[in-house]
Design a protein around this motif. Structure first.
Motif, PDB file in Angstrom:
ATOM      1  N   CYS A   1       0.843  -1.202   0.000  1.00  0.00           N
ATOM      2  CA  CYS A   1       0.000   0.000   0.000  1.00  0.00           C
ATOM      3  C   CYS A   1       0.881   1.256   0.000  1.00  0.00           C
ATOM      4  O   CYS A   1       1.810   1.368   0.798  1.00  0.00           O
ATOM      5  CB  CYS A   1      -0.899  -0.022   1.227  1.00  0.00           C
ATOM      6  SG  CYS A   1      -1.914   1.452   1.412  1.00  0.00           S
TER       7      CYS A   1
ATOM      8  N   CYS B   1       0.035   3.685   3.441  1.00  0.00           N
ATOM      9  CA  CYS B   1       0.562   3.341   4.771  1.00  0.00           C
ATOM     10  C   CYS B   1       1.900   2.620   4.671  1.00  0.00           C
ATOM     11  O   CYS B   1       2.467   2.236   5.707  1.00  0.00           O
ATOM     12  CB  CYS B   1      -0.441   2.464   5.513  1.00  0.00           C
ATOM     13  SG  CYS B   1      -0.729   0.889   4.691  1.00  0.00           S
TER      14      CYS B   1
ATOM     15  N   CYS C   1      -6.167   0.211   2.301  1.00  0.00           N
ATOM     16  CA  CYS C   1      -5.830  -1.191   2.008  1.00  0.00           C
ATOM     17  C   CYS C   1      -6.608  -2.133   2.925  1.00  0.00           C
ATOM     18  O   CYS C   1      -6.261  -3.296   3.051  1.00  0.00           O
ATOM     19  CB  CYS C   1      -4.331  -1.411   2.137  1.00  0.00           C
ATOM     20  SG  CYS C   1      -3.657  -0.949   3.742  1.00  0.00           S
TER      21      CYS C   1
HETATM   22 ZN    ZN Z   1      -2.596   1.026   3.512  1.00  0.00          ZN
END
Ligand code: ZN
Length: 353
Positions: A277, A280, A288
């Protein structure tokens, strides 16, 4: 009235008319009326010859003064009126070169087209060739030659748009049709393998169709990019290395990939590929769904049965195939909450890219 008085009277009348002339044409008519060949001052001057000799010098001097005075007044007024006319013309024809020009709206590539070109570029750089095939496809290429038997659920009428001939002119596609809108770009792989001998490094981008109702995560028409490699000594390591490189090229060099076992009829083994992702960086977030990973494509080693359909020796050659959805990449790259914005043609959305 003496000749001098007559001359002064004419001069005063002429000066008044000159002063009140509003434009050059009026001024010219005043000049003609006094100083023209048939003008009144000209007539007086012509009459000087008939005066008694003792009056002639004075009359000549005065008439000359009047003529000079009128000519000077005419010239001054002409200059005034000319400058007014010039100013009016400049005002009317004013061209402000400092104003910004009128710009024409310039179009740009649609986001789907941009991402398609971006992905194609990555694989062209790896030596792949672009392959194309028909969007209206035969059942054989879409399913059978891809190891999808007649009773496979992917063939169901709920998933696939079949083409039927309602006019009755084409007996071959009447009733139970074997003509359909391709549900993936994989039939292009079969066509490439039929027409080319290995080594094959092909990329097939194109539109595909599924019988889905458009909703935030489904579109009845979308864009796939499919890749196919057939060569001697191709292993799953080549597949992983290629797709890891492609994901980094598309999403950024800091992204990681992972391969999860999966099933596709035409590859064995098969895998789904996730990319870490970007929001993050893998620690888990709303985008995600807390997993740290985003599913991005499907892939696998070409099933030897598929080679059997196209006459490629599976003992000598091996290969891999992969497919990804352009709309899904767009959604992941730009955090689009609803895929439908890609097809609606809303300029407020399209101008952002
Ligand atoms: Zn994420």
């Amino acid at each position: 009235m003496s000749i001098t008085e007559q001359l002064h009277q004419q001069r005063d009348a002429a000066l008044t008319q000159i002063a009140s002339a509003g434009d050059l044409a009026t001024l010219e008519s005043v000049r003609v009326a006094y100083l023209g060949k048939k003008g009144s001052l000209t007539a007086v001057l012509r009459g000087l010859g008939s005066l008694p000799p003792e009056e002639r010098p004075l009359a000549g001097k005065v008439s000359n003064e009047v003529r000079v005075a009128l000519e000077a007044a005419l010239e001054a007024r002409r200059a005034e009126l000319s400058s007014v006319a010039l100013k009016a013309r400049i005002g009317a024809e004013a061209l402000d070169v400092t104003l910004p020009g009128r710009s024409r709206p310039v179009g740009s590539r649609h986001l789907i087209e941009q991402i398609r070109a971006e992905v194609v570029d990555v694989f062209l750089g790896l030596g792949y060739q672009i392959a194309e095939g028909p969007e209206v496809e035969l059942d054989y290429y879409n399913f059978t030659a891809l190891n999808t038997p007649p009773d496979h659920p992917a063939r169901s009428l709920q998933d696939t748009f079949y083409v039927r001939d309602l006019s009755g002119e084409r007996s071959d596609i009447a009733g139970e049709s074997d003509v359909l809108l391709r549900t993936h770009t994989s039939p292009v792989q079969v066509r490439v393998m039929e027409s080319q001998k290995p080594p094959i490094y092909a990329l097939a981008p194109g539109k595909v169709y599924r019988r889905d109702i458009a909703d935030p995560s489904h579109l009845p028409q979308f864009t796939q990019i499919e890749g196919l490699v057939v060569d001697e000594g191709i292993t799953f390591a080549d597949l992983k290395g290629t797709l890891d490189h492609a994901c980094k090229a598309i999403f950024g060099p800091d992204r990681r990939t992972r391969f999860r076992p999966h099933f596709f009829p035409f590859t064995e083994p098969s895998a789904e590929v996730d990319v870490s992702c970007g929001i993050c960086a893998g620690s888990g977030c709303r985008f995600c769904k807390g997993t740290g990973w985003l599913e991005i494509l499907g892939c696998g080693m070409v099933d030897p049965n598929v080679f059997g359909y196209v006459g490629i020796d599976p003992e000598r050659y091996s290969g891999f195939a992969f497919g990804m959805g352009v709309e899904r990449i767009a959604a992941l790259k730009y955090d689009l909450p609803d895929l439908r914005v890609l097809l609606e043609g809303d300029m407020r959305f399209l101008r952002q890219f």
